[in-house]
Design a protein around this motif. Sequence first.
Motif, mmCIF file in Angstrom:
data_model
loop_
_atom_site.group_PDB
_atom_site.id
_atom_site.type_symbol
_atom_site.label_atom_id
_atom_site.label_comp_id
_atom_site.label_asym_id
_atom_site.label_seq_id
_atom_site.Cartn_x
_atom_site.Cartn_y
_atom_site.Cartn_z
ATOM 1 N N THR A 54 -69.452 2.996 36.271
ATOM 2 C CA THR A 54 -70.044 3.926 35.307
ATOM 3 C C THR A 54 -69.998 3.414 33.873
ATOM 4 O O THR A 54 -70.568 4.023 32.991
ATOM 5 C CB THR A 54 -69.341 5.293 35.346
ATOM 6 O OG1 THR A 54 -67.970 5.113 35.006
ATOM 7 C CG2 THR A 54 -69.458 5.930 36.712
ATOM 8 N N LEU A 55 -69.340 2.321 33.660
ATOM 9 C CA LEU A 55 -69.204 1.784 32.311
ATOM 10 C C LEU A 55 -70.324 0.776 32.056
ATOM 11 O O LEU A 55 -70.419 -0.250 32.722
ATOM 12 C CB LEU A 55 -67.840 1.105 32.152
ATOM 13 C CG LEU A 55 -67.462 0.642 30.769
ATOM 14 C CD1 LEU A 55 -67.392 1.807 29.797
ATOM 15 C CD2 LEU A 55 -66.127 -0.076 30.805
ATOM 16 N N ASN A 56 -71.196 1.079 31.118
ATOM 17 C CA ASN A 56 -72.304 0.188 30.781
ATOM 18 C C ASN A 56 -71.874 -0.736 29.654
ATOM 19 O O ASN A 56 -71.822 -0.331 28.496
ATOM 20 C CB ASN A 56 -73.538 0.986 30.356
ATOM 21 C CG ASN A 56 -74.107 1.794 31.489
ATOM 22 O OD1 ASN A 56 -74.112 1.346 32.628
ATOM 23 N ND2 ASN A 56 -74.588 2.984 31.198
ATOM 24 N N LEU A 57 -71.561 -1.964 30.010
ATOM 25 C CA LEU A 57 -71.116 -2.924 29.008
ATOM 26 C C LEU A 57 -72.306 -3.582 28.334
ATOM 27 O O LEU A 57 -73.367 -3.735 28.928
ATOM 28 C CB LEU A 57 -70.246 -3.994 29.664
ATOM 29 C CG LEU A 57 -68.974 -3.474 30.318
ATOM 30 C CD1 LEU A 57 -68.262 -4.614 31.036
ATOM 31 C CD2 LEU A 57 -68.056 -2.846 29.296
ATOM 32 N N ALA A 58 -72.119 -3.993 27.120
ATOM 33 C CA ALA A 58 -73.173 -4.677 26.378
ATOM 34 C C ALA A 58 -73.381 -6.068 26.966
ATOM 35 O O ALA A 58 -72.458 -6.664 27.516
ATOM 36 C CB ALA A 58 -72.787 -4.780 24.905
ATOM 37 N N PRO A 59 -74.599 -6.608 26.841
ATOM 38 C CA PRO A 59 -74.831 -7.961 27.342
ATOM 39 C C PRO A 59 -74.002 -8.981 26.556
ATOM 40 O O PRO A 59 -73.617 -8.737 25.417
ATOM 41 C CB PRO A 59 -76.324 -8.174 27.127
ATOM 42 C CG PRO A 59 -76.738 -7.153 26.140
ATOM 43 C CD PRO A 59 -75.773 -6.008 26.242
ATOM 44 N N VAL A 60 -73.749 -10.109 27.176
ATOM 45 C CA VAL A 60 -72.965 -11.164 26.551
ATOM 46 C C VAL A 60 -73.909 -12.245 26.058
ATOM 47 O O VAL A 60 -74.781 -12.699 26.794
ATOM 48 C CB VAL A 60 -71.947 -11.757 27.560
ATOM 49 C CG1 VAL A 60 -71.181 -12.912 26.939
ATOM 50 C CG2 VAL A 60 -70.999 -10.672 28.046
ATOM 51 N N PHE A 61 -73.750 -12.656 24.810
ATOM 52 C CA PHE A 61 -74.596 -13.686 24.220
ATOM 53 C C PHE A 61 -74.252 -15.049 24.810
ATOM 54 O O PHE A 61 -73.099 -15.408 24.973
ATOM 55 C CB PHE A 61 -74.397 -13.737 22.704
ATOM 56 C CG PHE A 61 -75.092 -14.909 22.064
ATOM 57 C CD1 PHE A 61 -76.466 -14.883 21.870
ATOM 58 C CD2 PHE A 61 -74.389 -16.025 21.667
ATOM 59 C CE1 PHE A 61 -77.119 -15.957 21.285
ATOM 60 C CE2 PHE A 61 -75.024 -17.102 21.079
ATOM 61 C CZ PHE A 61 -76.398 -17.065 20.894
ATOM 62 N N SER A 62 -75.271 -15.818 25.147
ATOM 63 C CA SER A 62 -75.093 -17.189 25.597
ATOM 64 C C SER A 62 -75.963 -18.086 24.721
ATOM 65 O O SER A 62 -77.154 -17.828 24.558
ATOM 66 C CB SER A 62 -75.496 -17.336 27.065
ATOM 67 O OG SER A 62 -75.438 -18.696 27.444
ATOM 68 N N ALA A 63 -75.378 -19.129 24.159
ATOM 69 C CA ALA A 63 -76.120 -20.039 23.289
ATOM 70 C C ALA A 63 -77.079 -20.927 24.081
ATOM 71 O O ALA A 63 -77.998 -21.495 23.523
ATOM 72 C CB ALA A 63 -75.155 -20.905 22.492
ATOM 73 N N THR A 64 -76.868 -21.022 25.382
ATOM 74 C CA THR A 64 -77.730 -21.831 26.238
ATOM 75 C C THR A 64 -78.645 -20.899 27.018
ATOM 76 O O THR A 64 -78.180 -20.145 27.866
ATOM 77 C CB THR A 64 -76.896 -22.678 27.219
ATOM 78 O OG1 THR A 64 -75.942 -23.420 26.481
ATOM 79 C CG2 THR A 64 -77.777 -23.599 28.029
ATOM 80 N N PRO A 65 -79.960 -20.906 26.732
ATOM 81 C CA PRO A 65 -80.878 -19.999 27.437
ATOM 82 C C PRO A 65 -80.806 -20.206 28.954
ATOM 83 O O PRO A 65 -80.769 -21.330 29.436
ATOM 84 C CB PRO A 65 -82.256 -20.393 26.905
ATOM 85 C CG PRO A 65 -81.992 -21.064 25.598
ATOM 86 C CD PRO A 65 -80.658 -21.739 25.761
#
Length: 72
Positions: A54-65
């Motif tokens: 039920t916990l919607n976490l924010a996306p994680v940034f990745s420097a490599t597309p």
Amino acid sequence: MTKSEFDPDSYIQATAPLLGLTIDETSRESVATFLTIAKGMADILDATPVPDGTLNLAPVFSATPGQEPDDA
């Protein structure tokens, strides 16, 4: 396991130098009061059950597309 009592003065003494903060004696009491209030709020949140999925976490940034952080 038992929880130890929160000691705001010890917390200030231990963390202020690590953060590069100088907290004078006139401000120390106010800072300790705020930390005690913040600890109480954190305890309320910590005691709140969060059902799995039920916990919607924010996306994680990745420097490599296209590369997920776990793939690094």
